[in-house]
Enzyme design. Structure first.
Site, short mmCIF file in Angstrom:
data_model
loop_
_atom_site.label_atom_id
_atom_site.label_comp_id
_atom_site.label_asym_id
_atom_site.label_seq_id
_atom_site.Cartn_x
_atom_site.Cartn_y
_atom_site.Cartn_z
N PHE A 1 -3.84 46.60 -1.90
CA PHE A 1 -4.48 45.83 -2.97
C PHE A 1 -3.82 46.05 -4.31
O PHE A 1 -3.89 45.18 -5.19
CB PHE A 1 -5.97 46.15 -3.01
CG PHE A 1 -6.71 45.66 -1.79
CD1 PHE A 1 -6.44 44.43 -1.24
CD2 PHE A 1 -7.65 46.47 -1.17
CE1 PHE A 1 -7.09 43.97 -0.11
CE2 PHE A 1 -8.33 46.03 -0.03
CZ PHE A 1 -8.05 44.78 0.50
N ASP A 2 -3.16 47.18 -4.52
CA ASP A 2 -2.31 47.33 -5.69
C ASP A 2 -1.19 46.30 -5.67
O ASP A 2 -0.90 45.65 -6.69
CB ASP A 2 -1.70 48.74 -5.73
CG ASP A 2 -2.52 49.72 -6.53
OD1 ASP A 2 -3.02 49.35 -7.60
OD2 ASP A 2 -2.67 50.87 -6.08
N VAL A 3 -0.56 46.15 -4.52
CA VAL A 3 0.55 45.20 -4.39
C VAL A 3 0.04 43.78 -4.60
O VAL A 3 0.65 42.98 -5.33
CB VAL A 3 1.23 45.35 -3.02
CG1 VAL A 3 2.27 44.26 -2.82
CG2 VAL A 3 1.88 46.73 -2.90
#
Length: 394
Positions: A171-173
């Site tokens: 989810f960071d990506v």
């Protein structure tokens, strides 16, 4: 330091990157790959990912290396008046300001959203948080927390096992990709209107968007998905099946593909069996169909089936390690690795997946050492003028 011109679709765009760890740096690396000049502003200790080891290469964290190429690093302590003034000078010349500070914490530096909008009205200001600016402002923005709170872990893992995290900070990506899309859209809008704007993103919202059919199934009809291991909730066969030596992934998306699959397995009659003829029927009779499939797959190795299925365009794949996956991509002619000069060294990295027909992705600079560009950034500030709007507002 050289402000780039003529080698990418974002040439001439300057990005002030005050972000750290993963989501923001991933977004700014994408912008840098597209030709933007990205100045990475780091606190004296540096980006936390510099210390995320193992693994490391030549003493440098590969986590840091993965999201920081094509940038210039300058160390600034925003609590120091002179350094804060240097930060203002960088922003005076920037088109885009990317930060992932805790909500409200930039106000003490005169960089609250209202301050940015007043001093730099043409600025694209991207703010990234974990859980938004209000009710979740106090929650730290760790990807694993988002995997837990979004429901991803609840639907990941074996049906009879515990919830599982994804093997990467997914989810960071995804939030970084959303930030890049938002910035590009805002730049286009500014091109028309002449005005900047703020873009607000959070990991949890990105996660709920990225869960696509799982979250939509819940909000649209009340479905509460559960863990199914490697099986698909709506398609079968779709997942790993045992060959003679190891598992192979089989992906059958419709009835026509299933017919061709059965023919290749030497059991064409199964495709006509009422228990398996349709998608719905196959989903209701998974156990018996799995037994039939694996009985045939057990006669050959995964590699042999991979070759046979590829020849007749049946979607399949052996389960590779990360290294085997890189080698496979190389064999396909995708050439996933790029080597970037770093003094006498060359740093191997995974290249951008974007390919333009006319513009080029330029790998001009290895991920910088902490503060490596302190002098050159300051020289650049002395040689360039602030944006007109910033000069007036100052």
């Amino acid at each position: 330091m050289t402000q780039h011109s003529g080698s990418g679709p974002l040439d001439g765009i300057v990005v002030a990157d005050f972000s750290r760890v993963l989501a923001g740096p991933y977004a700014t690396m994408m912008l840098a790959d597209l030709g933007a000049t990205v100045i990475k502003v780091e606190a004296p200790r540096g980006d936390d990912t510099r210390y995320f080891t193992p693994p490391s290469r030549e003493g440098v964290s590969t986590y840091y290396l993965s999201v920081n190429r094509n940038k210039y690093s300058i160390v600034l302590d925003l609590c120091d008046p002179e350094d804060l003034e240097t930060a203002y000078q960088i922003l005076d010349r920037a088109d885009v300001f990317v930060e992932n500070f805790k909500p409200g914490s930039l106000g003490k530096f005169g960089l609250a959203p209202k301050d940015v909008a007043a001093r730099w009205p043409e600025m694209i200001h991207a703010s990234i948080t974990g859980f938004g600016m209000e009710g979740g402002a106090e929650l730290p923005g760790y990807d694993l927390l988002v995997q837990a709170l979004s429901g991803l872990m609840h639907v990941t893992g074996s049906a009879d096992g515990p919830p599982q995290r994804a093997g990467v900070a997914i989810f960071d990506v995804i939030t970084g990709m959303h930030a890049t899309i938002g910035i590009l859209g805002a730049l286009q809008e500014r091109h028309v209107s002449g005005r900047g704007q703020r873009i607000v993103l959070d990991l949890l919202s990105s996660a709920q968007s990225a869960l696509v059919n799982q979250t939509t199934g819940n909000v649209a009809c009340g479905n509460e998905p559960m863990r199914m291991g490697n099986e698909h909730p709506s398609l079968y066969p779709y997942g790993p099946f045992g060959a003679s030596d190891r598992d192979i992934i089989i992906c059958i998306g419709n009835d026509t593909q299933f017919t061709r699959f059965c023919e290749q397995l030497g059991m064409p009659e199964v495709a006509e069996d009422e228990r398996y003829r349709t998608v719905d029927a196959r989903n209701r009779n998974r156990a018996s169909l799995k037994e039939l499939i694996e009985e045939r797959l057990g006669t050959k190795t995964a590699a042999e089936w991979f070759a046979a299925f590829r020849a007749v365009k049946i979607a399949c794949a052996p389960i590779f390690t990360v290294g085997e996956g890189v080698d496979f991509a190389e064999g396909l002619g995708l050439h996933p690795v790029v080597k970037i000069k770093d003094g006498d060294d060359e740093v191997p990295l995974i290249k951008s997946p974007i390919r333009y027909s006319r513009s080029a992705i330029n790998y001009r600079k290895a991920p910088p050492r902490l503060g490596a560009d302190n002098q050159s950034v300051r020289e650049w500030l002395g040689q360039t003028a602030p944006r007109v709007s910033a000069q007036v507002e100052a």
